[in-house]
Design a protein around this motif. Sequence first.
Motif, PDB file in Angstrom:
ATOM      1  N   LYS A 136       0.805  -1.220   0.000  1.00  0.00           N
ATOM      2  CA  LYS A 136       0.000   0.000   0.000  1.00  0.00           C
ATOM      3  C   LYS A 136       0.838   1.271   0.000  1.00  0.00           C
ATOM      4  O   LYS A 136       0.494   2.260   0.653  1.00  0.00           O
ATOM      5  CB  LYS A 136      -0.948   0.028   1.203  1.00  0.00           C
ATOM      6  CG  LYS A 136      -1.974  -1.087   1.162  1.00  0.00           C
ATOM      7  CD  LYS A 136      -3.009  -0.944   2.255  1.00  0.00           C
ATOM      8  CE  LYS A 136      -4.062  -2.021   2.132  1.00  0.00           C
ATOM      9  NZ  LYS A 136      -4.874  -2.169   3.321  1.00  0.00           N
ATOM     10  N   LEU A 137       1.958   1.254  -0.707  1.00  0.00           N
ATOM     11  CA  LEU A 137       2.796   2.451  -0.754  1.00  0.00           C
ATOM     12  C   LEU A 137       2.341   3.375  -1.880  1.00  0.00           C
ATOM     13  O   LEU A 137       1.881   2.921  -2.917  1.00  0.00           O
ATOM     14  CB  LEU A 137       4.257   2.056  -0.998  1.00  0.00           C
ATOM     15  CG  LEU A 137       4.978   1.370   0.157  1.00  0.00           C
ATOM     16  CD1 LEU A 137       6.326   0.843  -0.308  1.00  0.00           C
ATOM     17  CD2 LEU A 137       5.167   2.337   1.316  1.00  0.00           C
ATOM     18  N   GLN A 138       2.487   4.677  -1.652  1.00  0.00           N
ATOM     19  CA  GLN A 138       2.253   5.656  -2.702  1.00  0.00           C
ATOM     20  C   GLN A 138       3.460   5.660  -3.648  1.00  0.00           C
ATOM     21  O   GLN A 138       4.587   5.470  -3.196  1.00  0.00           O
ATOM     22  CB  GLN A 138       2.132   7.060  -2.095  1.00  0.00           C
ATOM     23  CG  GLN A 138       0.957   7.232  -1.172  1.00  0.00           C
ATOM     24  CD  GLN A 138      -0.343   7.206  -1.940  1.00  0.00           C
ATOM     25  OE1 GLN A 138      -0.465   7.834  -2.985  1.00  0.00           O
ATOM     26  NE2 GLN A 138      -1.313   6.459  -1.430  1.00  0.00           N
ATOM     27  N   CYS A 139       3.219   5.954  -4.902  1.00  0.00           N
ATOM     28  CA  CYS A 139       4.327   6.085  -5.853  1.00  0.00           C
ATOM     29  C   CYS A 139       5.353   7.083  -5.313  1.00  0.00           C
ATOM     30  O   CYS A 139       6.560   6.895  -5.444  1.00  0.00           O
ATOM     31  CB  CYS A 139       3.841   6.606  -7.198  1.00  0.00           C
ATOM     32  SG  CYS A 139       2.372   5.828  -7.841  1.00  0.00           S
ATOM     33  N   GLN A 140       4.840   8.146  -4.703  1.00  0.00           N
ATOM     34  CA  GLN A 140       5.717   9.246  -4.289  1.00  0.00           C
ATOM     35  C   GLN A 140       6.706   8.844  -3.206  1.00  0.00           C
ATOM     36  O   GLN A 140       7.747   9.486  -3.060  1.00  0.00           O
ATOM     37  CB  GLN A 140       4.877  10.438  -3.797  1.00  0.00           C
ATOM     38  CG  GLN A 140       4.265  11.258  -4.920  1.00  0.00           C
ATOM     39  CD  GLN A 140       2.981  10.636  -5.462  1.00  0.00           C
ATOM     40  OE1 GLN A 140       2.620   9.511  -5.121  1.00  0.00           O
ATOM     41  NE2 GLN A 140       2.287  11.354  -6.332  1.00  0.00           N
ATOM     42  N   SER A 141       6.406   7.798  -2.426  1.00  0.00           N
ATOM     43  CA  SER A 141       7.357   7.434  -1.377  1.00  0.00           C
ATOM     44  C   SER A 141       8.661   6.938  -1.986  1.00  0.00           C
ATOM     45  O   SER A 141       9.689   6.965  -1.340  1.00  0.00           O
ATOM     46  CB  SER A 141       6.759   6.406  -0.403  1.00  0.00           C
ATOM     47  OG  SER A 141       6.158   5.348  -1.094  1.00  0.00           O
ATOM     48  N   CYS A 142       8.638   6.507  -3.217  1.00  0.00           N
ATOM     49  CA  CYS A 142       9.885   6.105  -3.870  1.00  0.00           C
ATOM     50  C   CYS A 142      10.278   7.050  -5.004  1.00  0.00           C
ATOM     51  O   CYS A 142      11.449   7.269  -5.248  1.00  0.00           O
ATOM     52  CB  CYS A 142       9.766   4.695  -4.424  1.00  0.00           C
ATOM     53  SG  CYS A 142       9.499   3.458  -3.156  1.00  0.00           S
TER      54      CYS A 142
HETATM   55  C1  HEC Z   1       8.916   0.871  -3.057  1.00  0.00           C
HETATM   56  C2  HEC Z   1       9.349   1.815  -4.040  1.00  0.00           C
HETATM   57  C3  HEC Z   1       8.500   2.109  -5.283  1.00  0.00           C
HETATM   58  C4  HEC Z   1       7.161   2.450  -5.341  1.00  0.00           C
HETATM   59  C5  HEC Z   1       6.175   2.586  -4.194  1.00  0.00           C
HETATM   60  C6  HEC Z   1       6.865   2.686  -6.738  1.00  0.00           C
HETATM   61  N1  HEC Z   1       7.980   2.483  -7.499  1.00  0.00           N
HETATM   62 FE1  HEC Z   1       8.173   2.714  -9.516  1.00  0.00          FE
HETATM   63  N2  HEC Z   1      10.084   2.034  -9.441  1.00  0.00           N
HETATM   64  C7  HEC Z   1      10.760   1.649  -8.288  1.00  0.00           C
HETATM   65  C8  HEC Z   1      12.010   1.029  -8.651  1.00  0.00           C
HETATM   66  C9  HEC Z   1      13.028   0.454  -7.663  1.00  0.00           C
HETATM   67  C10 HEC Z   1      12.078   1.054 -10.070  1.00  0.00           C
HETATM   68  C11 HEC Z   1      13.183   0.484 -10.954  1.00  0.00           C
HETATM   69  C12 HEC Z   1      12.745  -0.917 -11.338  1.00  0.00           C
HETATM   70  C13 HEC Z   1      13.714  -1.663 -12.217  1.00  0.00           C
HETATM   71  O1  HEC Z   1      14.642  -1.068 -12.746  1.00  0.00           O
HETATM   72  O2  HEC Z   1      13.504  -2.873 -12.381  1.00  0.00           O
HETATM   73  C14 HEC Z   1      10.859   1.721 -10.533  1.00  0.00           C
HETATM   74  C15 HEC Z   1      10.554   1.951 -11.878  1.00  0.00           C
HETATM   75  C16 HEC Z   1       9.410   2.618 -12.304  1.00  0.00           C
HETATM   76  C17 HEC Z   1       9.109   2.965 -13.682  1.00  0.00           C
HETATM   77  C18 HEC Z   1       9.986   2.681 -14.869  1.00  0.00           C
HETATM   78  C19 HEC Z   1       9.455   1.486 -15.612  1.00  0.00           C
HETATM   79  C20 HEC Z   1       9.558   0.189 -14.844  1.00  0.00           C
HETATM   80  O3  HEC Z   1       8.520  -0.407 -14.551  1.00  0.00           O
HETATM   81  O4  HEC Z   1      10.683  -0.236 -14.509  1.00  0.00           O
HETATM   82  C21 HEC Z   1       7.887   3.586 -13.697  1.00  0.00           C
HETATM   83  C22 HEC Z   1       7.138   4.118 -14.905  1.00  0.00           C
HETATM   84  C23 HEC Z   1       7.411   3.619 -12.323  1.00  0.00           C
HETATM   85  N3  HEC Z   1       8.356   3.022 -11.514  1.00  0.00           N
HETATM   86  C24 HEC Z   1       6.188   4.135 -11.944  1.00  0.00           C
HETATM   87  C25 HEC Z   1       5.633   3.970 -10.677  1.00  0.00           C
HETATM   88  C26 HEC Z   1       4.268   4.339 -10.333  1.00  0.00           C
HETATM   89  C27 HEC Z   1       3.255   4.955 -11.296  1.00  0.00           C
HETATM   90  C28 HEC Z   1       4.098   4.019  -9.012  1.00  0.00           C
HETATM   91  C29 HEC Z   1       2.834   4.162  -8.162  1.00  0.00           C
HETATM   92  C30 HEC Z   1       1.607   3.548  -8.640  1.00  0.00           C
HETATM   93  C31 HEC Z   1       5.363   3.473  -8.523  1.00  0.00           C
HETATM   94  N4  HEC Z   1       6.251   3.442  -9.568  1.00  0.00           N
HETATM   95  C32 HEC Z   1       5.614   3.061  -7.212  1.00  0.00           C
HETATM   96  C33 HEC Z   1      10.312   1.823  -7.001  1.00  0.00           C
HETATM   97  C34 HEC Z   1       9.004   2.130  -6.643  1.00  0.00           C
END
Ligand code: HEC
Length: 437
Positions: free
Chosen positions: A349-355
């Motif tokens: 349940k994390l927000q996108c923004q936390s990362c």
């Molecule tokens: C816990 C941390 C975390 C959260 C929460 C998270 N992301 Fe990410 N995101 C990452 C990481 C780490 C990568 C790199 C993944 C890789 O290289 O395999 C990434 C990569 C991406 C990418 C690049 C494409 C891909 O899939 O590798 C997109 C677009 C993205 N995230 C969108 C989102 C969106 C939209 C949300 C919320 C709905 C979200 N992320 C939530 C950590 C997070």
Amino acid sequence: MKINRFKIWAVAASFAITAPIFAQGAPNAEEGKKLFDANNCGSCHALDKKLVGPALRGVHDRHSNEWLIQWVRNNKKFRESGDADAIKLYNDYGGAAMNIYENLTPAQVLDIVEYIKTAPAPAAPKTDTAVTSSDAPVTDPTTKYVLLILLAVFSIVLIVLARVRNTLKRIAAEANPDEYPELANKGSFMQRNLPAFMSKMNPTVLGLIVTTLIAIPLGIYGFNFANTEVGVQKGYAPTQPIAFSHKLHAGELEIDCKYCHSTVEVSKSASIPALNTCMNCHKGVQATEKYNGEISPEIKKIYAALDYNPEELPGKQFGDNPAPVRWVRIHNLPDHAYFNHSQHVVVGKLQCQSCHGPVQKMEVIQQWSTLQMGWCIDCHRNSGIDVANNGYYAALHDKAQKDLKQNQNNSKYFGPDGKVKITPAMNGGLECAKCHY
Ligand code: HEC
Ligand code: HEC
Ligand code: HEC
Ligand code: HEC
Ligand code: HEC
Ligand code: HEC
């Protein structure tokens, strides 16, 4: 870039002439390749390597054309229709979902299949797992710093040598004043320029002290730099082929992240939207007010990429020469690390923004976090999980509650508010195998 574009147009022109010949005919591999690129199939598929989805080479041996058409155009509907192969495939991939491509006609799907069928086997397979097949070189700053440090060390050695030479000269001059009139009786450079106590020091010793004083901080800096910065792309914000603004779309227009990054809840990868998603709005939205009635040049790029001509009659607007937009991939974990979006977004349940930071305020998207192992681990140690209302954790929550009753504030589940606290670390979030293949 210019040459590429020229090539694309050259191909486009020749194709416009020959297209009618193919229009009704056999599937066309060249066309298929373009469709494959334009729809970003490559973000999840390679021909000879499993990425998010299966390696596609030989897919025509595994399935009939009819099956492939239904699968590619709408795999969800296909699965729901009860096709056993489709359901099995989906389950084999742990529920990683493929996008829907109803924009593709059955003939276009067969073009893609033809491309897969006829693509030459690679001599040296390209291991680029890019979402976006980025060609941008990632500059590694280490070399620069190593060179700077070497330069500093060499300069110091030179200075020391020069001092030694001067001292020798001076000694010679004192012994033999006639040969070195300019040096005799004037004292050395150091005697003239340094405080009394230092000038008495042996120049070599002085040189060594200075060297050490300079080398230690440089060394520490270099060590830290190597530890924290090398290979870390925090803040990486490359220029994209279309000036797409998250600030405008996700911020001001409040479009849900998942509208575009549509696989983020169901799959490991968040995925980059196909340009057809943009067209849901940009068929109509052309920002003409900003450009004296002309269509925005940035939006024209979307049209060019899809070979879409807004002037044409409906039904004829899409030509058959789409050219891919090559978004530059920003986030990229090394191959040995495993990260799953749905695990974090749905279960955690994390927000996108936390990362990803305040994406809705970013004109140009950038990598907000280091993506280093320590970053993952820190959050797994510290972040609480809302276990009480999360079915996934029911068992663990019960166990924690019992432990908390028995051991009170000695329990490892004791949170600052006296309630159960469970971190991902307690659920195996520090085990190497969870994050490493
Ligand atoms: C816990 C941390 C975390 C959260 C929460 C998270 N992301 Fe990410 N995101 C990452 C990481 C780490 C990568 C790199 C993944 C890789 O290289 O395999 C990434 C990569 C991406 C990418 C690049 C494409 C891909 O899939 O590798 C997109 C677009 C993205 N995230 C969108 C989102 C969106 C939209 C949300 C919320 C709905 C979200 N992320 C939530 C950590 C997070
Ligand atoms: C977001 C990732 C994603 C994208 C983009 C994507 N796919 Fe897939 N694809 C998958 C996954 C994952 C599977 C495996 C089945 C599943 O889990 O749904 C799959 C399965 C397939 C299969 C069946 C392969 C086999 O070995 O049985 C074909 C064919 C296929 N995809 C073609 C395409 C084509 C063509 C495109 C572009 C028009 C595309 N895919 C885009 C993720 C993707
Ligand atoms: C209108 C469609 C759209 C919306 C809405 C949207 N994005 Fe994106 N996003 C894109 C496109 C297109 C790209 C690739 C171009 C770029 O990098 O600017 C992208 C790139 C990204 C990347 C970098 C991917 C990489 O290459 O590593 C992240 C992270 C990301 N988006 C997160 C988000 C988050 C978080 C939200 C919601 C706050 C969001 N996006 C909303 C279309 C969208
Ligand atoms: C939900 C509707 C919607 C979607 C989906 C959407 N956009 Fe937009 N976009 C807009 C609106 C509204 C504007 C503002 C137009 C204006 O300034 O008049 C805009 C503006 C833009 C602009 C700036 C145009 C300029 O020159 O000022 C670009 C570039 C752009 N969008 C690209 C994209 C891309 C690429 C995608 C797909 C990844 C996308 N948009 C998806 C609604 C959307
Ligand atoms: C902002 C906090 C945060 C960051 C950063 C983060 N995670 Fe997580 N992670 C969580 C939470 C919360 C869970 C719990 C959800 C769950 O148990 O499935 C979790 C669960 C996991 C799990 C499943 C653990 C299990 O036992 O089921 C894996 C694997 C994982 N994360 C990998 C990573 C990797 C790899 C990174 C870094 C690239 C990362 N995480 C970064 C918060 C984070
Ligand atoms: C929560 C997820 C997570 C866990 C648990 C985890 N790692 Fe990692 N590890 C990563 C990520 C992500 C990277 C890539 C980071 C980078 O490129 O800087 C990484 C990188 C590494 C590297 C390469 C170092 C480098 O600088 O590239 C090694 C070696 C490693 N991990 C070993 C381990 C061992 C051993 C364990 C168990 C004690 C472990 N990891 C547990 C996420 C994790």
